[in-house]
Scaffold this motif. Structure first.
Motif, mmCIF file in Angstrom:
data_model
loop_
_atom_site.group_PDB
_atom_site.id
_atom_site.type_symbol
_atom_site.label_atom_id
_atom_site.label_comp_id
_atom_site.label_asym_id
_atom_site.label_seq_id
_atom_site.Cartn_x
_atom_site.Cartn_y
_atom_site.Cartn_z
ATOM 1 N N LEU A 306 19.630 -4.002 -30.386
ATOM 2 C CA LEU A 306 19.390 -4.844 -29.172
ATOM 3 C C LEU A 306 18.493 -3.836 -28.028
ATOM 4 C CD1 LEU A 306 20.200 -6.991 -27.240
ATOM 5 C CD2 LEU A 306 22.041 -5.540 -26.430
ATOM 6 N N ASN A 307 19.061 -2.513 -28.300
ATOM 7 C CA ASN A 307 18.209 -1.532 -27.363
ATOM 8 C C ASN A 307 16.597 -1.643 -27.652
ATOM 9 O OD1 ASN A 307 17.802 0.227 -25.359
ATOM 10 N ND2 ASN A 307 18.614 1.961 -26.560
ATOM 11 N N ALA A 308 16.588 -1.419 -29.015
ATOM 12 C CA ALA A 308 15.155 -1.473 -29.699
ATOM 13 C C ALA A 308 14.222 -2.626 -29.021
ATOM 14 C CB ALA A 308 14.969 -1.212 -31.047
ATOM 15 N N TYR A 309 15.109 -3.839 -29.147
ATOM 16 C CA TYR A 309 14.072 -4.867 -28.660
ATOM 17 C C TYR A 309 13.867 -4.961 -27.152
ATOM 18 C CZ TYR A 309 13.121 -10.100 -28.362
ATOM 19 O OH TYR A 309 12.626 -11.177 -28.331
ATOM 20 N N ILE A 310 15.055 -4.702 -26.542
ATOM 21 C CA ILE A 310 14.926 -4.622 -24.927
ATOM 22 C C ILE A 310 13.632 -3.704 -24.658
ATOM 23 C CG2 ILE A 310 15.782 -4.294 -23.056
ATOM 24 C CD1 ILE A 310 18.385 -5.584 -23.898
ATOM 25 N N THR A 394 15.090 -14.462 -36.525
ATOM 26 C CA THR A 394 14.496 -13.833 -37.825
ATOM 27 C C THR A 394 13.402 -12.953 -37.560
ATOM 28 O OG1 THR A 394 15.827 -15.686 -38.848
ATOM 29 C CG2 THR A 394 14.528 -14.006 -40.101
ATOM 30 N N THR A 395 12.286 -13.685 -37.294
ATOM 31 C CA THR A 395 11.151 -13.015 -37.344
ATOM 32 C C THR A 395 10.938 -11.911 -36.180
ATOM 33 O OG1 THR A 395 10.216 -15.055 -37.426
ATOM 34 C CG2 THR A 395 8.564 -13.524 -36.948
ATOM 35 N N SER A 396 11.640 -11.883 -35.243
ATOM 36 C CA SER A 396 11.708 -10.682 -34.370
ATOM 37 C C SER A 396 12.476 -9.476 -35.007
ATOM 38 C CB SER A 396 12.756 -11.275 -32.992
ATOM 39 O OG SER A 396 12.022 -11.954 -32.405
ATOM 40 N N GLU B 387 9.362 -18.072 -23.669
ATOM 41 C CA GLU B 387 10.463 -17.864 -22.848
ATOM 42 C C GLU B 387 11.756 -18.074 -23.513
ATOM 43 O OE1 GLU B 387 9.655 -17.858 -18.708
ATOM 44 O OE2 GLU B 387 11.737 -18.129 -18.172
ATOM 45 N N VAL B 388 11.925 -19.303 -23.945
ATOM 46 C CA VAL B 388 12.922 -19.715 -24.524
ATOM 47 C C VAL B 388 13.047 -18.868 -25.829
ATOM 48 C CG1 VAL B 388 14.106 -21.717 -25.896
ATOM 49 C CG2 VAL B 388 12.975 -22.137 -23.647
ATOM 50 N N THR B 393 16.158 -14.730 -28.936
ATOM 51 C CA THR B 393 16.296 -13.347 -29.634
ATOM 52 C C THR B 393 17.459 -12.609 -29.005
ATOM 53 O OG1 THR B 393 14.120 -13.747 -30.246
ATOM 54 C CG2 THR B 393 15.128 -11.427 -30.801
ATOM 55 N N THR B 394 17.092 -12.282 -27.645
ATOM 56 C CA THR B 394 18.107 -11.353 -26.849
ATOM 57 C C THR B 394 19.592 -11.618 -26.875
ATOM 58 O OG1 THR B 394 16.326 -11.045 -25.351
ATOM 59 C CG2 THR B 394 18.440 -10.161 -24.642
ATOM 60 N N THR B 395 19.742 -13.163 -26.814
ATOM 61 C CA THR B 395 20.951 -13.673 -26.932
ATOM 62 C C THR B 395 21.575 -13.382 -28.327
ATOM 63 O OG1 THR B 395 20.245 -15.370 -25.218
ATOM 64 C CG2 THR B 395 22.448 -15.543 -26.100
ATOM 65 N N SER B 396 20.749 -13.648 -29.231
ATOM 66 C CA SER B 396 21.145 -13.649 -30.711
ATOM 67 C C SER B 396 21.733 -12.041 -30.906
ATOM 68 C CB SER B 396 20.266 -13.911 -31.699
ATOM 69 O OG SER B 396 19.996 -15.145 -31.676
ATOM 70 N N LEU B 397 20.827 -11.265 -30.503
ATOM 71 C CA LEU B 397 21.231 -9.959 -30.672
ATOM 72 C C LEU B 397 22.509 -9.262 -29.855
ATOM 73 C CD1 LEU B 397 17.669 -8.051 -30.472
ATOM 74 C CD2 LEU B 397 19.189 -8.244 -32.558
ATOM 75 N N LEU B 398 22.822 -9.937 -28.674
ATOM 76 C CA LEU B 398 23.660 -9.554 -27.914
ATOM 77 C C LEU B 398 25.180 -10.310 -28.542
ATOM 78 C CD1 LEU B 398 24.297 -8.156 -25.325
ATOM 79 C CD2 LEU B 398 23.850 -10.046 -23.918
ATOM 80 N N THR B 399 24.890 -11.440 -29.119
ATOM 81 C CA THR B 399 25.857 -11.983 -29.632
ATOM 82 C C THR B 399 26.383 -11.319 -30.731
ATOM 83 O OG1 THR B 399 24.752 -14.145 -29.284
ATOM 84 C CG2 THR B 399 26.710 -14.302 -30.508
ATOM 85 N N GLU B 400 25.378 -10.759 -31.791
ATOM 86 C CA GLU B 400 25.756 -9.878 -32.839
ATOM 87 C C GLU B 400 26.870 -8.589 -32.247
ATOM 88 O OE1 GLU B 400 26.089 -10.076 -36.200
ATOM 89 O OE2 GLU B 400 24.721 -11.450 -35.696
#
Lengths: 444, 444
Positions: A306-310, A394-396, B387-388, B393-400
């Motif tokens: 998450l941190n890397a993505y943000i 998935t792609t991200s 934006e969506v 992606t952010t939400t998916s990572l946070l959900t993880e």
């Protein structure tokens, strides 16, 4: 010219000498500060150092007092040796080493005596040869046993002492007349040394590995919570990503959790030897801490993703068009982040106080609800959009993997230069024109 | 009744006895298999065990041969002790321990003699007291120095031997007449022991820590590559997620990379002591391997995130509506995954053969191109959709992260039961009705 050089030298010496003194004073000052910091970070370290001194002083009394000395002879030295080698920072460490040492000495001593009697049957010339064969075989077998993971983890030191004592007794049996007396002296001095260590370790400001493990596991949960709450406040919070996160401490503190396995393993290993103390019973479930540690590290890994993505996201500037949608997502993310953080804090304090509360579960339920709320923003019947979203995630993630590979290439390339790897002839020419590796920049 | 019991017993004994024998035979067989596997996995382990036996046999010759024995007296035993303690698996380990031991003995021996002469000035009664003060102070200071990370990493063993030798020389100076002779004997036997270890370690089938580190770093890159290529083939490949990935070996093998830091650190630490050998020069850049290791672990972390996301995705069944879009994304993902995998394989073999090739960069460039192609599927002017996607992606990572917290709660809850944490009164009643923690299931 000469006078000029002389002046220079004089000036050089005059300005150099105070500089040298100043420089070394500065270094000493830094060293003192470093040492003070080590002691301040954990004052038990100072106490431990004094305890080692105390144990050694106690054991040396054996040597100075005549009646005690004459009973055991020069082998009192073995007691000093035992104290120095066995004394560890934690009670569990001392117990593990002490008991390993005592039992290995007993076992190997008995076997050594047996080997001596067996070898004596072979006559004067055969004895040393037979003894050597025994030493070779036992040393080789015992050394090999250290590669068995279970033995390595718990009895590595015991095996070393086993080889040591067996070799000492077997080899010296060829010259020493009173072998039984030697074996007895060695065993009793080792026992005295171990007993001194255990008493000092357990009764003078004891440091329990079990308690350290307990606190470490709780502290790791707190570090993850710190990141999530920091994110919830500073990134997903009302400021709306306006400020850069760079340099915030909560972005770094959780990283130590990723590499905590070795410390946890060694503490758990020592804790297993410890008797009951304070809030911890003898059969305190050490393995459960390792399980918590494993899932905590998994959690830290997903936080890292998450941190890397943000942090990549922050570098590209996004323009907001649909403010309402964005605010909704942002609010839900803030809630997910904060509530998960609260759940982890709750768990950490629950461990610390050894008091279970179900609040953590409630916080996580709120976080989950928020996650579902975001999902509901996309109408369930719009399966095309849902598919696009999944593909995007998935792609991200895969893009993140590709991005992570970039520094790996750079690092290996640096190694190839430092260690002077061979380079293909045509590559060298090409290398002069193009950069050594392709710098990849994926615009978000 | 009696006869029946008798028959039963007889039957019991008859059927039990072979069972016991069978059972222990079975266990012995398993043990033998385990030991054979350990030896087969790395035959150098067997060689190392034989080398320890050889070194001990060599040193015991010192003891058996009379002229040698009379020169050094009973302290030949110190040579045996040194061999057992100093002999390590890798050359670097043996060198590190051996040199630490030799120099610490020299330094502490000299200091011990000094302390003896100083204490002798205090008269017969004052001497033991002053000696004790010296031992206490030096032991405490030296023990504290072990908490300094740099000393802990490279000279931990040396400090132990320093305390040991100083205590031995200082304490025994009170009783032993010929102190200089004792110090000389100890030093020369330690030197003989260290020399024996070094020769056996370096010249008989040497195991170099530097080479092991080199191979470990390359193997870790290969493990990541294995995952990515497996994914590219089996998940993103033509089969189109039809099969479950469960039980595939490539899903597990990279996990060991996440915890490889401790092994890498210790190998690098030993490798620094090693002289040049084969393809490795003396100043081989060990630190660069640690850097590669660090970025490899980061890469492994993002792979872990990807793996976690995909395995959750596999559990929910998605219906495909826009087949063309999906195929495009899938093909690009397959390319990203395969090409990154190839780049990592290339890097691993480049390290292994110590031959730099720029192919890795090219593979990664292809992967990056594929990533850009997926991005281009979303028109750049449709900023709302972009934006969506980012929010998704952010939400998916946070959900993880939220999902990962669930097993943490479960593990702490289990600990609270095993270690008998206090539970609030009302919580206990509530606990009877509701499950101990909220099981969270976020549908994708």
């Amino acid at each position: 010219m000469v006078s000029a050089a002389g002046t220079n030298e004089k000036v050089g010496f005059n300005s150099w000498c105070p500089f040298l003194i100043f420089d070394s004073m500065q270094k000493l000052k830094e060293l003192a500060q470093k040492i003070r910091k080590i002691g301040k970070d954990d004052p038990r370290r100072v106490l431990h150092s004094l305890k080692v001194g105390l144990a050694l002083t106690l054991i040396s009394i054996f040597y100075y007092v005549k009646p005690l000395f004459h009973g055991l002879g020069a082998s009192t030295m073995w007691a000093v040796l035992t104290v120095v080698v066995v004394m560890e920072y934690t009670v569990g460490g001392t117990l593990s080493k002490g008991l390993n040492r005592a039992f290995a000495t007993l076992l190997a001593g008995a076997l050594g005596l047996g080997a001596h009697h067996l070898a004596a049957l072979a006559g004067d010339k055969g004895e040393p040869i037979l003894l050597d064969v025994f030493v070779f075989m036992l040393a080789a077998m015992a050394t090999f046993s250290r590669f068995v993971p279970e033995i390595k983890a718990r009895h590595d030191y015991g095996v070393t002492i086993f080889i040591l004592t067996f070799s000492l007794v077997a080899v010296s049996s060829y010259r020493v007349e009173e072998l039984i007396k030697l074996a007895y002296q060695r065993l009793s001095t080792v026992a005295i040394g171990v007993a001194t260590c255990l008493c000092t370790s357990m009764f003078v400001f004891p440091v329990w590995a079990g308690e350290d493990l307990h606190m470490l596991v709780a502290a790791n949960l707190d570090k993850l919570a710190c990141f999530l709450q920091g994110m919830g406040m500073e990134y997903f919070g009302e400021k709306m990503e306006s400020e850069s996160l760079e340099g915030k401490s909560f972005l770094q503190s959780y990283k130590t959790v990723l590499n905590s396995k070795a410390t946890e393993d060694s503490l758990a290993n020592f804790a297993r030897w410890e008797p009951g103390h304070g809030r911890f019973s003898f059969r305190h479930p050490c393995n459960q801490y390792l399980k918590i540690g494993a899932v905590t590290r998994q959690c830290a890994c997903s936080i890292e993703a998450l941190n890397a993505y943000i942090s990549t996201l922050q570098q590209s500037h996004q323009t907001t068009t649909d403010l309402e949608f964005k605010q909704k997502v942002q609010a839900a993310c803030a809630e997910m982040s904060m509530e998960t953080g609260k759940a982890l804090t709750e768990l950490a304090s629950s461990i610390r106080e050894m008091k279970w509360s179900s609040t953590a579960g409630k916080h996580l339920a709120v976080a989950t609800e928020a996650a579902c709320r975001v999902k509901a923003l996309v109408p369930a019947d719009n399966s095309t959009l849902q598919e696009v979203l999944i593909s995007a995630t998935t792609t991200s993630l895969l893009t993140e993997v590709v991005r992570c590979t970039n520094p790996v290439i750079a690092a290996v390339e640096e190694l190839s230069r430092l260690a002077e790897f061979k380079r293909p002839e045509h590559g060298r020419k090409a290398g002069a024109e193009s950069p050594p590796h392709v710098v990849i920049d994926i615009k978000k």
